[in-house]
Design an enzyme around this catalytic site. Structure first.
Site, short mmCIF file in Angstrom:
data_model
loop_
_atom_site.label_atom_id
_atom_site.label_comp_id
_atom_site.label_asym_id
_atom_site.label_seq_id
_atom_site.Cartn_x
_atom_site.Cartn_y
_atom_site.Cartn_z
N ARG A 250 27.24 6.10 -36.36
CA ARG A 250 28.47 5.92 -35.59
C ARG A 250 29.64 6.63 -36.22
NH1 ARG A 250 27.13 0.80 -33.01
NH2 ARG A 250 28.90 0.10 -31.81
N ARG B 220 28.77 -9.17 -19.35
CA ARG B 220 27.50 -9.22 -20.09
C ARG B 220 27.30 -10.56 -20.76
NH1 ARG B 220 26.33 -5.10 -24.94
NH2 ARG B 220 28.32 -5.92 -25.68
N ARG C 119 37.35 -1.54 -29.23
CA ARG C 119 36.04 -0.93 -29.55
C ARG C 119 35.95 0.46 -28.91
NH1 ARG C 119 32.38 -5.27 -27.21
NH2 ARG C 119 30.61 -3.89 -27.65
N ARG D 83 29.02 -12.45 -26.23
CA ARG D 83 29.32 -11.97 -27.58
C ARG D 83 30.82 -12.12 -27.84
NH1 ARG D 83 26.50 -6.17 -28.41
NH2 ARG D 83 28.54 -5.76 -29.34
N LYS E 150 22.84 1.39 -24.29
CA LYS E 150 21.94 1.78 -25.38
C LYS E 150 20.88 0.71 -25.61
CE LYS E 150 25.28 2.01 -28.44
NZ LYS E 150 26.44 1.63 -27.60
P1 AP5 Z 1 24.02 -2.76 -23.20
O1 AP5 Z 1 22.67 -2.21 -23.03
O2 AP5 Z 1 24.16 -4.08 -23.87
O3 AP5 Z 1 25.00 -1.64 -23.85
P2 AP5 Z 1 25.13 -1.10 -25.33
O4 AP5 Z 1 25.34 0.36 -25.22
O5 AP5 Z 1 24.00 -1.58 -26.16
O6 AP5 Z 1 26.52 -1.78 -25.70
P3 AP5 Z 1 26.95 -2.61 -26.99
O7 AP5 Z 1 28.18 -3.40 -26.64
O8 AP5 Z 1 25.80 -3.37 -27.57
O9 AP5 Z 1 27.39 -1.46 -27.93
P4 AP5 Z 1 28.23 -1.50 -29.17
O10 AP5 Z 1 27.95 -0.15 -29.64
O11 AP5 Z 1 29.65 -1.85 -29.05
O12 AP5 Z 1 27.67 -2.77 -29.96
P5 AP5 Z 1 26.72 -2.95 -31.22
O13 AP5 Z 1 25.98 -4.20 -31.07
O14 AP5 Z 1 25.97 -1.68 -31.47
O15 AP5 Z 1 24.70 -2.84 -21.74
C1 AP5 Z 1 26.00 -3.39 -21.56
C2 AP5 Z 1 26.04 -4.22 -20.26
O16 AP5 Z 1 25.90 -3.34 -19.13
C3 AP5 Z 1 24.89 -5.25 -20.15
O17 AP5 Z 1 25.35 -6.38 -19.50
C4 AP5 Z 1 23.86 -4.50 -19.30
O18 AP5 Z 1 23.03 -5.40 -18.58
C5 AP5 Z 1 24.74 -3.67 -18.37
N1 AP5 Z 1 24.12 -2.39 -17.97
C6 AP5 Z 1 23.27 -1.62 -18.73
N2 AP5 Z 1 22.92 -0.50 -18.05
C7 AP5 Z 1 23.59 -0.55 -16.85
C8 AP5 Z 1 23.66 0.32 -15.72
N3 AP5 Z 1 22.98 1.49 -15.66
N4 AP5 Z 1 24.44 -0.05 -14.69
C9 AP5 Z 1 25.16 -1.22 -14.73
N5 AP5 Z 1 25.13 -2.08 -15.76
C10 AP5 Z 1 24.36 -1.75 -16.81
O19 AP5 Z 1 27.79 -3.09 -32.38
C11 AP5 Z 1 28.61 -4.24 -32.48
C12 AP5 Z 1 29.46 -4.15 -33.71
O20 AP5 Z 1 28.65 -4.08 -34.89
C13 AP5 Z 1 30.37 -2.91 -33.81
O21 AP5 Z 1 31.60 -3.11 -33.14
C14 AP5 Z 1 30.54 -2.79 -35.31
O22 AP5 Z 1 31.47 -3.71 -35.79
C15 AP5 Z 1 29.18 -3.18 -35.85
N6 AP5 Z 1 28.28 -2.03 -36.00
C16 AP5 Z 1 27.09 -1.81 -35.37
N7 AP5 Z 1 26.54 -0.64 -35.73
C17 AP5 Z 1 27.40 -0.08 -36.63
C18 AP5 Z 1 27.40 1.14 -37.35
N8 AP5 Z 1 26.41 2.03 -37.22
N9 AP5 Z 1 28.45 1.39 -38.17
C19 AP5 Z 1 29.47 0.50 -38.32
N10 AP5 Z 1 29.52 -0.68 -37.65
C20 AP5 Z 1 28.50 -0.97 -36.82
MG MG Z 2 23.81 -2.85 -27.87
#
Ligand code: AP5
Ligand code: MG
Ligand code: ZN
Length: 209
Positions: free
Chosen positions: A88, A122, A164, A153, A13
């Protein structure tokens, strides 16, 4: 266009939102990045969010909804935005529908197995949030945008990653049906290489313009 990027942790994402926001000239609104910034800055929101995030649990709906409500009022949102990681929960989706008119929900699908592999490989920039892959860095340790030293992270440790994914299946996956019923869901295969995923997203969004 007001767009949502839906998908499990590690689906890409953040990677795709950054690229596509640049292309479309609209802001990327990542609740994860905003919460991590709040923790770094020691704000009240950051204090409330930290324990949940470290444990791989969702931050309470009220906290996240308040952040997004405020952010969407900013001037740069008036020509559209990409929500990355919000909503989410069904509760968040309902709150969003009261304050925003969403045009498309891009669902980026990837198998759990690949997600675990991706997240453990990552590194992220602590300044701009850009994600990197250890298998593509070739020993580089700094962010290409701002030169900051890349870090892992806290919630990318293997035991937290599994939690997660569980939270995703329980609380977030129901949004696939929710937006399907609204006629907004656009499915993209996130297991392809990064460039192909970008192309697939642009293709489904083009159909909505
Ligand atoms: P990346 O692009 O970083 O993936 P992502 O989908 O953004 O994954 P996240 O881990 O950031 O998602 P998340 O939803 O757990 O975390 P968030 O920060 O939102 O890609 C991942 C890796 O793969 C990278 O190394 C990239 O280079 C690689 N990659 C990408 N595309 C690829 C491909 N095609 N092929 C191979 N490799 C690839 O949330 C973190 C925390 O915040 C949550 O756990 C929660 O506690 C809180 N939080 C955030 N939003 C909310 C909400 N709305 N409600 C409640 N809590 C929330
Ligand atoms: Mg992200
Ligand atoms: Zn950076």
């Amino acid at each position: 266009m007001n767009i949502i990027f839906l998908g499990p942790p590690g689906a890409g994402k953040g990677t795709q939102a950054q690229l596509i926001c640049q292309k479309l000239g609209i802001p990327q609104i990542s609740t994860g990045d905003m919460l991590r910034a709040a923790i770094t800055n020691g704000t009240q929101t950051g204090l409330e969010a930290k324990a949940y995030m470290d444990a791989g649990q969702l931050v309470p709906d009220a906290v996240v909804i308040a952040i997004v409500k405020e952010r969407l009022q900013a001037e740069d949102c008036k020509d559209g935005y990409i929500l990355d990681g919000f909503p989410r929960t069904v509760e968040q989706a309902k709150a969003l529908s009261e304050i925003a008119d969403i045009h498309a929900v891009v669902n980026i699908a990837v198998s759990d197995e690949s997600l675990v592999r991706r997240l453990s490989g990552r590194l992220v920039c602590p300044v701009c949030g850009a994600p990197y892959r250890t298998d593509r860095l070739g020993g580089e340790t700094k962010c290409a945008v701002d030169g900051a030293t890349l870090i892992q992270r806290d919630d990318d440790k293997p035991e937290t990653v599994l939690g997660r994914l569980q939270v995703y299946h329980q609380k977030t996956a129901p949004l696939i049906d929710f937006y399907q019923r609204e006629g907004l869901l656009r499915n993209v295969d996130g297991a392809q290489d990064q460039e192909s995923v970008t192309g697939a997203i642009l293709t489904v969004l083009e159909a909505d313009r």
